[in-house]
Design an enzyme around this catalytic site. Structure first.
Site, PDB file in Angstrom:
ATOM      1  N   GLY A  40       0.808  -1.239   0.000  1.00  0.00           N
ATOM      2  CA  GLY A  40       0.000   0.000   0.000  1.00  0.00           C
ATOM      3  C   GLY A  40       0.825   1.265   0.000  1.00  0.00           C
ATOM      4  O   GLY A  40       0.474   2.239   0.676  1.00  0.00           O
TER       5      GLY A  40
ATOM      6  N   TYR B 122      -1.035   7.149   2.987  1.00  0.00           N
ATOM      7  CA  TYR B 122      -0.503   8.200   3.877  1.00  0.00           C
ATOM      8  C   TYR B 122       0.591   7.645   4.792  1.00  0.00           C
ATOM      9  O   TYR B 122       1.714   8.159   4.835  1.00  0.00           O
ATOM     10  CB  TYR B 122      -1.705   8.727   4.664  1.00  0.00           C
ATOM     11  CG  TYR B 122      -1.461   9.655   5.802  1.00  0.00           C
ATOM     12  CD1 TYR B 122      -0.777  10.861   5.630  1.00  0.00           C
ATOM     13  CD2 TYR B 122      -1.974   9.362   7.068  1.00  0.00           C
ATOM     14  CE1 TYR B 122      -0.601  11.737   6.690  1.00  0.00           C
ATOM     15  CE2 TYR B 122      -1.817  10.232   8.123  1.00  0.00           C
ATOM     16  CZ  TYR B 122      -1.112  11.413   7.932  1.00  0.00           C
ATOM     17  OH  TYR B 122      -0.955  12.274   8.990  1.00  0.00           O
TER      18      TYR B 122
ATOM     19  N   LYS C 146      -2.254   9.596  -7.433  1.00  0.00           N
ATOM     20  CA  LYS C 146      -2.049   8.840  -6.198  1.00  0.00           C
ATOM     21  C   LYS C 146      -0.586   8.527  -5.934  1.00  0.00           C
ATOM     22  O   LYS C 146      -0.178   8.348  -4.797  1.00  0.00           O
ATOM     23  CB  LYS C 146      -2.814   7.498  -6.281  1.00  0.00           C
ATOM     24  CG  LYS C 146      -4.287   7.573  -5.945  1.00  0.00           C
ATOM     25  CD  LYS C 146      -4.848   6.158  -5.909  1.00  0.00           C
ATOM     26  CE  LYS C 146      -6.244   6.118  -5.338  1.00  0.00           C
ATOM     27  NZ  LYS C 146      -6.752   4.742  -5.221  1.00  0.00           N
TER      28      LYS C 146
ATOM     29  N   LEU D 111      -5.699  -6.485  -2.749  1.00  0.00           N
ATOM     30  CA  LEU D 111      -5.908  -7.303  -1.553  1.00  0.00           C
ATOM     31  C   LEU D 111      -6.825  -8.501  -1.787  1.00  0.00           C
ATOM     32  O   LEU D 111      -6.655  -9.557  -1.180  1.00  0.00           O
ATOM     33  CB  LEU D 111      -6.528  -6.445  -0.437  1.00  0.00           C
ATOM     34  CG  LEU D 111      -5.609  -5.392   0.212  1.00  0.00           C
ATOM     35  CD1 LEU D 111      -6.421  -4.471   1.111  1.00  0.00           C
ATOM     36  CD2 LEU D 111      -4.498  -6.061   1.000  1.00  0.00           C
TER      37      LEU D 111
ATOM     38  N   ALA E 224      -1.564  -2.015   3.842  1.00  0.00           N
ATOM     39  CA  ALA E 224      -2.714  -1.747   2.951  1.00  0.00           C
ATOM     40  C   ALA E 224      -4.004  -2.295   3.540  1.00  0.00           C
ATOM     41  O   ALA E 224      -4.090  -3.473   3.888  1.00  0.00           O
ATOM     42  CB  ALA E 224      -2.461  -2.363   1.571  1.00  0.00           C
TER      43      ALA E 224
ATOM     44  N   TYR F 287     -22.145  -1.426  13.145  1.00  0.00           N
ATOM     45  CA  TYR F 287     -21.806  -0.416  14.158  1.00  0.00           C
ATOM     46  C   TYR F 287     -20.286  -0.272  14.213  1.00  0.00           C
ATOM     47  O   TYR F 287     -19.593  -1.219  14.560  1.00  0.00           O
ATOM     48  CB  TYR F 287     -22.366  -0.849  15.526  1.00  0.00           C
ATOM     49  CG  TYR F 287     -22.105   0.151  16.625  1.00  0.00           C
ATOM     50  CD1 TYR F 287     -22.663   1.424  16.564  1.00  0.00           C
ATOM     51  CD2 TYR F 287     -21.293  -0.166  17.698  1.00  0.00           C
ATOM     52  CE1 TYR F 287     -22.416   2.356  17.556  1.00  0.00           C
ATOM     53  CE2 TYR F 287     -21.045   0.765  18.703  1.00  0.00           C
ATOM     54  CZ  TYR F 287     -21.600   2.019  18.622  1.00  0.00           C
ATOM     55  OH  TYR F 287     -21.361   2.947  19.600  1.00  0.00           O
TER      56      TYR F 287
ATOM     57  N   LYS G  63     -10.792  -3.926  11.423  1.00  0.00           N
ATOM     58  CA  LYS G  63      -9.421  -3.996  11.945  1.00  0.00           C
ATOM     59  C   LYS G  63      -9.282  -5.110  12.981  1.00  0.00           C
ATOM     60  O   LYS G  63      -8.282  -5.821  13.012  1.00  0.00           O
ATOM     61  CB  LYS G  63      -9.007  -2.652  12.550  1.00  0.00           C
ATOM     62  CG  LYS G  63      -8.910  -1.509  11.572  1.00  0.00           C
ATOM     63  CD  LYS G  63      -8.029  -1.776  10.373  1.00  0.00           C
ATOM     64  CE  LYS G  63      -6.553  -1.715  10.620  1.00  0.00           C
ATOM     65  NZ  LYS G  63      -5.752  -1.935   9.385  1.00  0.00           N
TER      66      LYS G  63
ATOM     67  N   PRO H 111      -1.786   1.713  15.986  1.00  0.00           N
ATOM     68  CA  PRO H 111      -1.709   3.166  16.156  1.00  0.00           C
ATOM     69  C   PRO H 111      -3.048   3.756  16.562  1.00  0.00           C
ATOM     70  O   PRO H 111      -4.108   3.224  16.224  1.00  0.00           O
ATOM     71  CB  PRO H 111      -1.338   3.683  14.757  1.00  0.00           C
ATOM     72  CG  PRO H 111      -1.119   2.478  13.904  1.00  0.00           C
ATOM     73  CD  PRO H 111      -1.772   1.321  14.573  1.00  0.00           C
TER      74      PRO H 111
ATOM     75  N   PHE I  55      -9.459  10.839  21.223  1.00  0.00           N
ATOM     76  CA  PHE I  55      -8.628   9.925  20.426  1.00  0.00           C
ATOM     77  C   PHE I  55      -7.244   9.822  21.050  1.00  0.00           C
ATOM     78  O   PHE I  55      -6.762  10.792  21.634  1.00  0.00           O
ATOM     79  CB  PHE I  55      -8.396  10.463  19.005  1.00  0.00           C
ATOM     80  CG  PHE I  55      -9.635  10.729  18.210  1.00  0.00           C
ATOM     81  CD1 PHE I  55     -10.305   9.689  17.589  1.00  0.00           C
ATOM     82  CD2 PHE I  55     -10.139  12.007  18.094  1.00  0.00           C
ATOM     83  CE1 PHE I  55     -11.453   9.930  16.855  1.00  0.00           C
ATOM     84  CE2 PHE I  55     -11.284  12.265  17.362  1.00  0.00           C
ATOM     85  CZ  PHE I  55     -11.945  11.219  16.745  1.00  0.00           C
TER      86      PHE I  55
HETATM   87  P1  NAP Z   1      -4.767   5.466   3.290  1.00  0.00           P
HETATM   88  O1  NAP Z   1      -3.895   6.621   2.951  1.00  0.00           O
HETATM   89  O2  NAP Z   1      -6.183   5.489   2.860  1.00  0.00           O
HETATM   90  O3  NAP Z   1      -4.049   4.157   2.785  1.00  0.00           O
HETATM   91  C1  NAP Z   1      -4.731   2.946   2.640  1.00  0.00           C
HETATM   92  C2  NAP Z   1      -3.924   2.092   1.714  1.00  0.00           C
HETATM   93  O4  NAP Z   1      -4.589   0.832   1.539  1.00  0.00           O
HETATM   94  C3  NAP Z   1      -3.782   2.718   0.322  1.00  0.00           C
HETATM   95  O5  NAP Z   1      -2.472   2.506  -0.103  1.00  0.00           O
HETATM   96  C4  NAP Z   1      -4.758   1.906  -0.513  1.00  0.00           C
HETATM   97  O6  NAP Z   1      -4.369   1.786  -1.873  1.00  0.00           O
HETATM   98  C5  NAP Z   1      -4.649   0.547   0.162  1.00  0.00           C
HETATM   99  N1  NAP Z   1      -5.811  -0.273  -0.166  1.00  0.00           N
HETATM  100  C6  NAP Z   1      -7.092  -0.077   0.220  1.00  0.00           C
HETATM  101  N2  NAP Z   1      -7.883  -1.037  -0.314  1.00  0.00           N
HETATM  102  C7  NAP Z   1      -7.063  -1.830  -1.061  1.00  0.00           C
HETATM  103  C8  NAP Z   1      -7.282  -2.981  -1.857  1.00  0.00           C
HETATM  104  N3  NAP Z   1      -8.497  -3.507  -2.025  1.00  0.00           N
HETATM  105  N4  NAP Z   1      -6.205  -3.557  -2.467  1.00  0.00           N
HETATM  106  C9  NAP Z   1      -4.952  -3.022  -2.318  1.00  0.00           C
HETATM  107  N5  NAP Z   1      -4.692  -1.935  -1.583  1.00  0.00           N
HETATM  108  C10 NAP Z   1      -5.743  -1.357  -0.957  1.00  0.00           C
HETATM  109  O7  NAP Z   1      -4.832   5.233   4.872  1.00  0.00           O
HETATM  110  P2  NAP Z   1      -3.689   5.245   5.971  1.00  0.00           P
HETATM  111  O8  NAP Z   1      -4.168   6.188   7.002  1.00  0.00           O
HETATM  112  O9  NAP Z   1      -2.345   5.401   5.377  1.00  0.00           O
HETATM  113  O10 NAP Z   1      -3.860   3.772   6.545  1.00  0.00           O
HETATM  114  C11 NAP Z   1      -2.857   2.782   6.356  1.00  0.00           C
HETATM  115  C12 NAP Z   1      -3.068   1.691   7.389  1.00  0.00           C
HETATM  116  O11 NAP Z   1      -2.992   2.245   8.698  1.00  0.00           O
HETATM  117  C13 NAP Z   1      -4.431   0.992   7.306  1.00  0.00           C
HETATM  118  O12 NAP Z   1      -4.234  -0.372   7.614  1.00  0.00           O
HETATM  119  C14 NAP Z   1      -5.234   1.666   8.428  1.00  0.00           C
HETATM  120  O13 NAP Z   1      -6.262   0.840   8.914  1.00  0.00           O
HETATM  121  C15 NAP Z   1      -4.118   1.847   9.453  1.00  0.00           C
HETATM  122  N6  NAP Z   1      -4.380   2.870  10.460  1.00  0.00           N
HETATM  123  C16 NAP Z   1      -4.541   4.164  10.109  1.00  0.00           C
HETATM  124  C17 NAP Z   1      -4.782   5.108  11.094  1.00  0.00           C
HETATM  125  C18 NAP Z   1      -4.970   6.569  10.766  1.00  0.00           C
HETATM  126  O14 NAP Z   1      -5.426   7.332  11.622  1.00  0.00           O
HETATM  127  N7  NAP Z   1      -4.627   7.005   9.555  1.00  0.00           N
HETATM  128  C19 NAP Z   1      -4.854   4.739  12.441  1.00  0.00           C
HETATM  129  C20 NAP Z   1      -4.667   3.384  12.774  1.00  0.00           C
HETATM  130  C21 NAP Z   1      -4.419   2.458  11.776  1.00  0.00           C
HETATM  131  P3  NAP Z   1      -4.560   2.957  -2.945  1.00  0.00           P
HETATM  132  O15 NAP Z   1      -3.360   3.839  -2.768  1.00  0.00           O
HETATM  133  O16 NAP Z   1      -4.578   2.247  -4.235  1.00  0.00           O
HETATM  134  O17 NAP Z   1      -5.850   3.681  -2.642  1.00  0.00           O
END
Ligand code: NAP
Length: 350
Positions: free
Chosen positions: A13, A17, A45, A67, A87, A163, A170, A194, A231
Site C-alpha cells: 500500500g 498516507y 495517487k 488485496l 494496505a 456499528y 481492523k 496506532p 482519540f
Molecule cells: P490510506 O492513505 O487510505 O491508505 C490505505 C492504503 O490501503 C492505500 O495505499 C490503498 O491503496 C490501500 N488499499 C485499500 N484497499 C485496497 C485494496 N483492495 N487492495 C490493495 N490496496 C488497498 O490510509 P492510511 O491512514 O495510510 O492507513 C494505512 C493503514 O494504517 C491501514 O491499515 C489503516 O487501517 C491503518 N491505520 C490508520 C490510522 C490513521 O489514523 N490514519 C490509524 C490506525 C491504523 P490505494 O493507494 O490504491 O488507494
C-alpha cells in the site's frame, strides 16, 4: 533481524498516507524497498512514489497488487525477509456496504498476504498495521480495563458490521493474522496498533481519512464546533518509525499500541488556534452532548455512539512501544504545526 541492505523489504500500500513514510524512512536508512499500489498508472495517487524513486535510483520497485486477489503480492514479496503490511481500507463515513468496502478487503487481504508469506520461506518477520480500533470500539469500554487505561491486552468487544464497521474490520483482520501466525514456525509477527494518525503527508492526496479530518478542522467545515470525542493521537512519522523498529528488532513480538497522548477534538482545535490564531476558520466551540442527541443522527452519529463515546475520556498505555521498540514521540503541537504547514505549502488550504 537486520535485513541485508541489498534484500528488498516489502511495504504494501505504498501510495497510502502512512506507508509513504515507512518507505521514506527505509529508503533514507539505505534499504531497498518493494511496494505495491492498486493502480501504478495513477499519477495523482503515486507522484510521491515517483519522487522517492528518483531520489533513490534503483532502490524502490513498484508492483501492482490487489488485496482481494489471492497470490497478488507474491511477485513483490520475492527475496524479502521482512514484510510490512499496511494496505487496508480506512473509511469511517459514508460506508454503504460495510462487508464489501471494509471487512472483506481487510480480512481477505490479510489472509492472502499471509498465505503468500507461507509460500515464501525467505520471509522471517511480518509487521502488520492494525489499529487501536482493534483494542476498543466504544470509548466506554475503558470502564472494563485495568487501571482505566487501554493496553495491548484489550480487544474491541463492541464493534459490529452495522456499528463502527471500520473498527470491526481492523479487529477481525488482526485476529486472522494472529490465527495464521500461531499455526506455523517459519515467521514471526509484530502488530502496530496506532491511534488516530496525523502529521504531514508526503503526497497531495486528500482522499485519506486522517488528512480529511485535519483539513476539515482548517477549512471551516467544523466552524460551528466539534463534538467532545477523544482519540489517542500519533504522529505519522512516529508510527512509520515504529513499523521499522518492530521489523528490525527480534524481541519486538506481539502488539504495540502507538499513541503519544489522548486528546479530544476541542483540545486539537485549541492547539491549532494557539499555533495559528485566526489564520484559518478552526472550530471555536464544543458541541454539547445534549445537542448531538438531536442533530447527531443527521450527521451520521447514532445515539448509541454518542452515549458511549462523546465526553468519554480514554487513555492508552504506550509503554511497550517506548520500552521494547525504543520509540520516541513527538508532541501533538509539533505534529499539528507540521501538518498545517504541509497543507499550506501544498496549497490545499483556502
Ligand atoms: P490510506 O492513505 O487510505 O491508505 C490505505 C492504503 O490501503 C492505500 O495505499 C490503498 O491503496 C490501500 N488499499 C485499500 N484497499 C485496497 C485494496 N483492495 N487492495 C490493495 N490496496 C488497498 O490510509 P492510511 O491512514 O495510510 O492507513 C494505512 C493503514 O494504517 C491501514 O491499515 C489503516 O487501517 C491503518 N491505520 C490508520 C490510522 C490513521 O489514523 N490514519 C490509524 C490506525 C491504523 P490505494 O493507494 O490504491 O488507494
Amino acid at each position: 533481524m537486520i535485513p541485508d541492505k541489498n534484500d528488498p523489504i516489502l511495504v504494501t500500500g505504498g501510495g497510502g498516507y502512512l506507508a509513504s513514510w515507512i518507505l521514506k524512512h527505509l529508503l533514507d536508512d539505505g534499504y531497498r524497498v518493494n511496494t505495491t499500489v492498486r493502480d501504478p498508472s495513477n499519477a495523482d495517487k503515486n507522484s510521491h512514489l515517483l519522487g522517492l524513486s528518483g531520489k533513490y535510483p534503483g532502490k524502490l520497485d513498484i508492483f501492482k497488487a490487489e488485496l482481494l486477489e489471492a497470490g497478488s503480492f507474491e511477485k513483490a514479496m520475492e527475496g524479502c525477509r521482512l514484510v510490512i503490511h499496511t494496505a487496508s481500507p480506512f473509511k469511517v463515513m459514508k460506508v454503504r456496504d460495510a462487508y464489501r468496502e471494509l471487512v472483506k478487503p481487510a480480512v481477505t487481504g490479510t489472509e492472502n498476504i499471509l498465505n503468500s508469506v507461507k509460500n515464501n520461506p525467505a520471509v522471517k518477520k511480518v509487521v502488520l498495521t492494525s489499529s487501536v480500533a482493534a483494542v476498543y470500539g466504544d470509548g466506554s469500554e475503558i470502564e472494563r480495563t485495568e487501571e482505566g487505561t487501554f493496553s495491548e491486552k484489550d480487544w474491541n468487544n463492541t464493534s459490529r458490521l452495522n456499528y463502527l464497521p471500520y473498527s470491526y474490520s481492523k479487529a477481525l483482520a488482526e485476529k486472522k493474522a494472529w490465527e495464521l501466525a500461531g499455526s506455523q514456525n517459519s515467521w514471526q509477527l509484530a502488530v502496530i496498533n496506532p491511534g488516530f494518525v496525523i502529521g504531514p503527508s508526503l503526497s497531495k492526496r486528500i482522499d485519506g481519512t486522517s488528512v480529511g479530518i485535519i483539513l476539515s478542522m482548517a477549512n471551516g467545515k467544523f466552524r460551528t464546533g466539534v463534538p467532545d470525542l477523544y482519540f489517542g493521537i500519533a504522529d505519522v512519522r512516529d508510527v512509520a518509525r515504529a513499523h521499522v523498529l518492530a521489523g528490525f528488532n527480534s524481541k519486538a513480538l506481539g502488539r504495540f499500541i502507538v499513541t503519544a497522548e489522548s486528546l479530544s477534538m476541542p483540545d486539537i482545535a485549541a492547539i491549532l488556534v494557539n499555533l495559528f490564531g485566526r489564520r484559518y476558520p478552526f472550530p471555536r466551540s464544543r458541541i454539547p452532548k445534549s445537542l448531538l442527541y438531536i442533530f447527531g443522527p443527521m450527521l451520521g452519529y447514532s445515539w448509541n455512539y454518542i452515549r458511549n463515546n462523546v465526553a468519554v475520556p480514554i487513555r492508552f498505555d504506550n509503554s511497550r512501544s517506548k520500552n521494547i521498540l525504543g520509540l520516541k514521540y513527538r508532541a501533538p503541537a509539533e505534529t499539528l504545526k507540521d501538518h498545517i504547514d504541509q497543507l499550506e505549502r501544498d496549497e490545499l488550504l483556502p
